[in-house]
Enzyme design. Structure first.
Site, mmCIF file in Angstrom:
data_model
loop_
_atom_site.group_PDB
_atom_site.id
_atom_site.type_symbol
_atom_site.label_atom_id
_atom_site.label_comp_id
_atom_site.label_asym_id
_atom_site.label_seq_id
_atom_site.Cartn_x
_atom_site.Cartn_y
_atom_site.Cartn_z
ATOM 1 N N ASP A 166 0.885 -1.172 0.000
ATOM 2 C CA ASP A 166 0.000 0.000 0.000
ATOM 3 C C ASP A 166 0.915 1.212 0.000
ATOM 4 O O ASP A 166 1.627 1.461 0.981
ATOM 5 C CB ASP A 166 -0.895 -0.016 1.246
ATOM 6 C CG ASP A 166 -1.853 1.170 1.271
ATOM 7 O OD1 ASP A 166 -1.632 2.148 0.511
ATOM 8 O OD2 ASP A 166 -2.814 1.127 2.064
ATOM 9 N N ASN A 203 4.140 4.702 -10.436
ATOM 10 C CA ASN A 203 2.932 4.811 -11.262
ATOM 11 C C ASN A 203 1.635 4.805 -10.456
ATOM 12 O O ASN A 203 0.646 5.407 -10.883
ATOM 13 C CB ASN A 203 2.925 3.641 -12.273
ATOM 14 C CG ASN A 203 1.602 3.490 -12.970
ATOM 15 O OD1 ASN A 203 1.274 4.252 -13.889
ATOM 16 N ND2 ASN A 203 0.797 2.531 -12.539
ATOM 17 N N TYR A 263 -5.443 16.459 -7.502
ATOM 18 C CA TYR A 263 -4.712 15.645 -8.485
ATOM 19 C C TYR A 263 -3.879 16.517 -9.426
ATOM 20 O O TYR A 263 -2.685 16.259 -9.646
ATOM 21 C CB TYR A 263 -5.733 14.822 -9.267
ATOM 22 C CG TYR A 263 -5.180 13.962 -10.370
ATOM 23 C CD1 TYR A 263 -4.663 12.693 -10.108
ATOM 24 C CD2 TYR A 263 -5.210 14.390 -11.704
ATOM 25 C CE1 TYR A 263 -4.182 11.884 -11.132
ATOM 26 C CE2 TYR A 263 -4.733 13.588 -12.726
ATOM 27 C CZ TYR A 263 -4.221 12.338 -12.430
ATOM 28 O OH TYR A 263 -3.744 11.547 -13.451
ATOM 29 N N LYS A 276 0.155 16.463 -9.676
ATOM 30 C CA LYS A 276 0.856 16.042 -10.891
ATOM 31 C C LYS A 276 1.831 17.138 -11.353
ATOM 32 O O LYS A 276 2.932 16.821 -11.826
ATOM 33 C CB LYS A 276 -0.139 15.683 -11.996
ATOM 34 C CG LYS A 276 -0.934 14.402 -11.707
ATOM 35 C CD LYS A 276 -0.044 13.166 -11.592
ATOM 36 C CE LYS A 276 -0.824 11.860 -11.578
ATOM 37 N NZ LYS A 276 0.034 10.676 -11.365
HETATM 38 N N1 LIG Z 1 -5.553 6.447 -17.551
HETATM 39 C C1 LIG Z 1 -5.342 7.708 -17.822
HETATM 40 O O1 LIG Z 1 -6.060 8.302 -18.677
HETATM 41 C C2 LIG Z 1 -4.233 8.479 -17.142
HETATM 42 C C3 LIG Z 1 -3.924 9.759 -17.644
HETATM 43 C C4 LIG Z 1 -2.899 10.486 -17.048
HETATM 44 C C5 LIG Z 1 -2.179 9.948 -16.008
HETATM 45 N N2 LIG Z 1 -2.496 8.711 -15.523
HETATM 46 C C6 LIG Z 1 -1.692 8.208 -14.399
HETATM 47 O O2 LIG Z 1 -1.251 6.894 -14.680
HETATM 48 C C7 LIG Z 1 -1.163 6.156 -13.449
HETATM 49 C C8 LIG Z 1 -1.978 4.877 -13.572
HETATM 50 O O3 LIG Z 1 -3.320 5.234 -13.860
HETATM 51 P P1 LIG Z 1 -4.385 4.189 -14.436
HETATM 52 O O4 LIG Z 1 -5.304 4.974 -15.282
HETATM 53 O O5 LIG Z 1 -3.692 3.003 -14.995
HETATM 54 O O6 LIG Z 1 -5.168 3.817 -13.097
HETATM 55 P P2 LIG Z 1 -5.867 2.468 -12.595
HETATM 56 O O7 LIG Z 1 -6.229 1.593 -13.732
HETATM 57 O O8 LIG Z 1 -6.914 2.919 -11.644
HETATM 58 O O9 LIG Z 1 -4.696 1.760 -11.800
HETATM 59 C C9 LIG Z 1 -4.175 2.364 -10.666
HETATM 60 C C10 LIG Z 1 -3.111 1.474 -10.082
HETATM 61 O O10 LIG Z 1 -2.611 2.141 -8.901
HETATM 62 C C11 LIG Z 1 -2.683 1.231 -7.827
HETATM 63 N N3 LIG Z 1 -2.905 1.920 -6.548
HETATM 64 C C12 LIG Z 1 -3.829 2.862 -6.244
HETATM 65 N N4 LIG Z 1 -3.737 3.211 -4.944
HETATM 66 C C13 LIG Z 1 -2.720 2.461 -4.425
HETATM 67 C C14 LIG Z 1 -2.134 2.348 -3.138
HETATM 68 N N5 LIG Z 1 -2.568 3.067 -2.080
HETATM 69 N N6 LIG Z 1 -1.111 1.484 -2.971
HETATM 70 C C15 LIG Z 1 -0.671 0.729 -3.997
HETATM 71 N N7 LIG Z 1 -1.168 0.791 -5.238
HETATM 72 C C16 LIG Z 1 -2.194 1.648 -5.445
HETATM 73 C C17 LIG Z 1 -3.813 0.272 -8.158
HETATM 74 O O11 LIG Z 1 -3.578 -0.984 -7.539
HETATM 75 P P3 LIG Z 1 -4.431 -1.603 -6.316
HETATM 76 O O12 LIG Z 1 -5.837 -1.093 -6.418
HETATM 77 O O13 LIG Z 1 -4.263 -3.049 -6.510
HETATM 78 O O14 LIG Z 1 -3.735 -1.115 -5.084
HETATM 79 C C18 LIG Z 1 -3.665 0.135 -9.668
HETATM 80 O O15 LIG Z 1 -2.727 -0.872 -9.996
HETATM 81 C C19 LIG Z 1 -1.634 7.106 -12.347
HETATM 82 O O16 LIG Z 1 -0.518 7.722 -11.745
HETATM 83 C C20 LIG Z 1 -2.471 8.123 -13.102
HETATM 84 O O17 LIG Z 1 -2.523 9.359 -12.448
HETATM 85 C C21 LIG Z 1 -3.517 7.961 -16.067
#
Ligand SMILES: NC(=O)c1ccc[n+]([C@@H]2O[C@H](COP(=O)([O-])OP(=O)(O)OC[C@H]3O[C@@H](n4cnc5c(N)ncnc54)[C@H](OP(=O)(O)O)[C@@H]3O)[C@@H](O)[C@H]2O)c1
Length: 258
Positions: free
Chosen positions: A63, A90, A152, A156
Site C-alpha cells: 500500500d 505509477n 490531483y 501532478k
Molecule cells: N488512464 C489515464 O487516462 C491516465 C492519464 C494520465 C495519467 N495517468 C496516471 O497513470 C497512473 C496509472 O493510472 P491508471 O489509469 O492506470 O489507473 P488504474 O487503472 O486505476 O490503476 C491504478 C493502479 O494504482 C494502484 N494503486 C492505487 N492506490 C494504491 C495504493 N494506495 N497502494 C498501492 N497501489 C495503489 C492500483 O492498484 P491496487 O488497487 O491493486 O492497489 C492500480 O494498480 C496514475 O498515476 C495516473 O494518475 C492515467
C-alpha cells in the site's frame, strides 16, 4: 528489443491499467519485474501474463500510502532479484473535487498516494541502485487542466518539479524523468463509456484516438533505457497531441476532416 536484459524493475500500481502495461513491456524487453499494488489477485494475474509471455515477474503487495510498505517493497525486490535498476512510480488515484470543496481527507488520499509515495519509493530505490533510472508517472493535467480534479492536478504538476529535484540530487548515477499521459483507455477511464462518447473523445485528439497503456509503456521504456542516457529531469507528454490544442469556439475534427 532487449534493452533491459539483466535489469531489475519495480512498477508500482501494476495490478491493472497503465502500470500493468508498463510491467509487461519492461519484462518483454528482458527485465525481471516486481509487480505491485494492494490487490493480490489482480497482481498475480499481471505476473501470470508476463510469465506466459516468457518473462520474469514477482508480486509484492504494497500500500503506497504506508511508508513501511514502500521500504519493504524495495527490500523485497532486492532480496528476490539481487539488485534494482529501474523504478516506475505509477500507482495513482484522483478525486473529482474542486479546490473549493476538497476535504483534508481528499488531500491526504491523493497527496499520500501520488506524491509522498513517489518521493519515498525513489529515496529507498536510490539507496539500493548502483546506476539506473526512475520514471515518475505524471499527467497532462500537470500542464493544463479541467475543473474539479483537485488536488490531483496540483500534485501532478508537483511531480514534474519533484522529478527535476531528483534528477539533480540522484545524478550522475541515477536518471529521473517524468512521463505525462493524457486520455488513456483503461477500465477506470473507459470501462463504462459508450461508443459515441469514446468517438467524441477520439475526435478532439490530433492523433484521432485515445491512448493505450502500451503507448505509455513505450515512452517509459525509452526514458528508463540507455537510449535516453543523456535525458534526465525532463517530462515527456504522451497525450496524442491533446495539450497542443488551443481551445477555441471552432475545433477541427481531426479524425474526419483529415
Ligand atoms: N488512464 C489515464 O487516462 C491516465 C492519464 C494520465 C495519467 N495517468 C496516471 O497513470 C497512473 C496509472 O493510472 P491508471 O489509469 O492506470 O489507473 P488504474 O487503472 O486505476 O490503476 C491504478 C493502479 O494504482 C494502484 N494503486 C492505487 N492506490 C494504491 C495504493 N494506495 N497502494 C498501492 N497501489 C495503489 C492500483 O492498484 P491496487 O488497487 O491493486 O492497489 C492500480 O494498480 C496514475 O498515476 C495516473 O494518475 C492515467
Amino acid at each position: 528489443m532487449n534493452r533491459f536484459t539483466d535489469a531489475v524493475a519495480i512498477v508500482t500500481g501494476s495490478t491493472r491499467g497503465i502500470g500493468a502495461g508498463v510491467a509487461e513491456r519492461l519484462a518483454a524487453e528482458g527485465a525481471s519485474v516486481v509487480v505491485s499494488g494492494r490487490s493480490e489477485e489482480d497482481g498475480r494475474e499481471t505476473v501470470a501474463a508476463i510469465r506466459e509471455a516468457g518473462g520474469t515477474a514477482h508480486f509484492v503487495r504494497a500500500d503506497m500510502r504506508d511508508p513501511g510498505d514502500i521500504e519493504t517493497l524495495v527490500e523485497a525486490t532486492v532480496a528476490e532479484f539481487d539488485g534494482l535498476d529501474v523504478l516506475v512510480n505509477n500507482a495513482g488515484v484522483e478525486t473529482y473535487t474542486g479546490a473549493d470543496e476538497a476535504t483534508v481527507d481528499d488531500w491526504s488520499f491523493v497527496v499520500e498516494t501520488d506524491f509522498r509515495a513517489f518521493w519515498l519509493a525513489a529515496k529507498h530505490a536510490y539507496d539500493r541502485m548502483e546506476t539506473g533510472a526512475i520514471v515518475n508517472m505524471s499527467s497532462n493535467h500537470s500542464l493544463a487542466t479541467t475543473p474539479e480534479i483537485f488536488p490531483y492536478n496540483a500534485v501532478k504538476a508537483g511531480i514534474n518539479g519533484m522529478t527535476r529535484a531528483m534528477a539533480l540530487d540522484f545524478g550522475p548515477s541515477v536518471r529521473v524523468n517524468t512521463v505525462a499521459p493524457g486520455w488513456v483507455a483503461v477500465e477506470r477511464t473507459t470501462g463504462d463509456m459508450d461508443a459515441d462518447r469514446r468517438r467524441e473523445l477520439a475526435d478532439i485528439h490530433p492523433t484521432g484516438r485515445l491512448g493505450t497503456p502500451d503507448d505509455v509503456a513505450g515512452a517509459v521504456a525509452f526514458v528508463a533505457s540507455d537510449d535516453a542516457a543523456f535525458v534526465t529531469g525532463s517530462t515527456i507528454t504522451v497525450d496524442g497531441g491533446r495539450t497542443a490544442v488551443l481551445q477555441d469556439d471552432f475545433l477541427p475534427n481531426y479524425r474526419e476532416d483529415r
